[in-house]
Motif scaffolding. Structure first.
Motif, short mmCIF file in Angstrom:
data_model
loop_
_atom_site.label_atom_id
_atom_site.label_comp_id
_atom_site.label_asym_id
_atom_site.label_seq_id
_atom_site.Cartn_x
_atom_site.Cartn_y
_atom_site.Cartn_z
N VAL A 136 10.79 -4.39 -5.04
CA VAL A 136 10.31 -3.06 -5.43
C VAL A 136 11.06 -2.64 -6.69
O VAL A 136 12.29 -2.46 -6.66
N THR A 162 3.22 2.85 4.64
CA THR A 162 3.85 2.59 3.35
C THR A 162 5.32 3.00 3.38
O THR A 162 5.65 4.15 3.73
N GLY A 164 8.37 3.46 0.95
CA GLY A 164 8.78 3.54 -0.46
C GLY A 164 10.29 3.45 -0.59
O GLY A 164 11.04 3.61 0.38
N THR A 166 13.64 4.76 -3.07
CA THR A 166 14.11 5.61 -4.16
C THR A 166 15.48 5.17 -4.70
O THR A 166 15.81 5.48 -5.84
N LYS A 208 11.59 6.39 0.73
CA LYS A 208 10.62 7.47 0.61
C LYS A 208 9.69 7.38 1.81
O LYS A 208 8.87 6.46 1.90
#
Length: 241
Positions: A136, A162, A164, A166, A208
């Motif tokens: 990522v 999903t 995510g 950060t 996230k």
């Protein structure tokens, strides 16, 4: 005299029986008694002993000599072969133990839970070559953690969730910056004291997560070695496996 004749007749029967025996198949190495050659030696020696009853030494000395010779040969052969086999087995066991010990210490951590292979560098000072991409952006982690996160993220995607990212590994300077902007956790802020952050070892991620993703993480993250280990920070997950 009749008693002696009876003994001689019995000995003759025994000798005839021994002569009718076929040499046994080769014994397994290490089996007491050795191979067929040892069996033949025993039969031959016993036959000679029987024959010696009437020529020299009498029944006792003849049988004693024959049995000692035949059994001695078999025992020597069997014990020698057996000890050799035992030694080889011991060597194999020792080698296997060494291999097991090597495997068990792969990815070991010290008393503080820090990967041994990273501890020498220092928190927040891990070289890029010692870290791996998590797939990522430019986010990186300790290699085992990165590999497991990729599996976790793929599993979540299969469930339509999903995950995510950060933040991931933080250098010492980045930790100083975060502490300045967000305050120290010990003082009500959101940052660890620079040089002590789990991010500085490449073990933690800030994720996230919406409600569905957080629920999924709490149900499945441990399967991939990740733990929600900081109160007040549901986005902070650390690789503890």
């Amino acid at each position: 005299m009749d008693g002696i004749n009876g003994v001689m007749s019995r000995i003759a029967e025994i000798e005839g029986f021994i002569s009718s025996l076929q040499p046994p198949a080769a014994a397994t190495a290490g089996t007491l008694g050795g191979t067929s050659a040892s069996g033949q030696a025993f039969a031959s020696s016993l036959s000679s002993a029987v024959a010696g009853v009437g020529t020299s030494g009498g029944l006792t000395s003849g049988l004693t000599s024959g049995l000692t010779s035949g059994l001695g040969s078999g025992l020597t052969s069997g014990l020698t072969s057996g000890l050799a086999t035992s030694g080889a087995a011991t060597a194999t066991t020792t080698a296997t133990g060494a291999a097991t010990a090597t495997t068990a210490t792969s990815g070991a951590r010290n008393a503080k839970g820090v990967p041994v292979e990273l501890a020498a560098y220092g928190n927040g000072r891990i070289p890029a070559a010692a870290l791996s991409s998590i797939g990522v952006g430019n986010h990186t982690m300790w290699a085992p953690a990165a590999a497991n996160f990729k599996k976790l993220q793929a599993a979540a995607a299969r469930d339509g969730v999903t995950i995510g990212v950060t933040d991931s590994y933080r250098s010492y300077d980045q930790q100083v910056d975060v502490a300045r902007r967000k305050g120290l956790y010990s003082q009500g802020g959101l940052a660890a004291k620079p040089g002590t952050s789990e991010h500085g070892w490449g073990l933690s991620l800030d994720l996230k997560l919406d409600g569905e993703a957080l629920t999924w993480m709490r149900a499945h993250a441990e399967e991939y070695g990740f733990t929600e280990n900081v109160p007040r920070e549901s986005w902070h997950w650390t690789f503890t496996a």
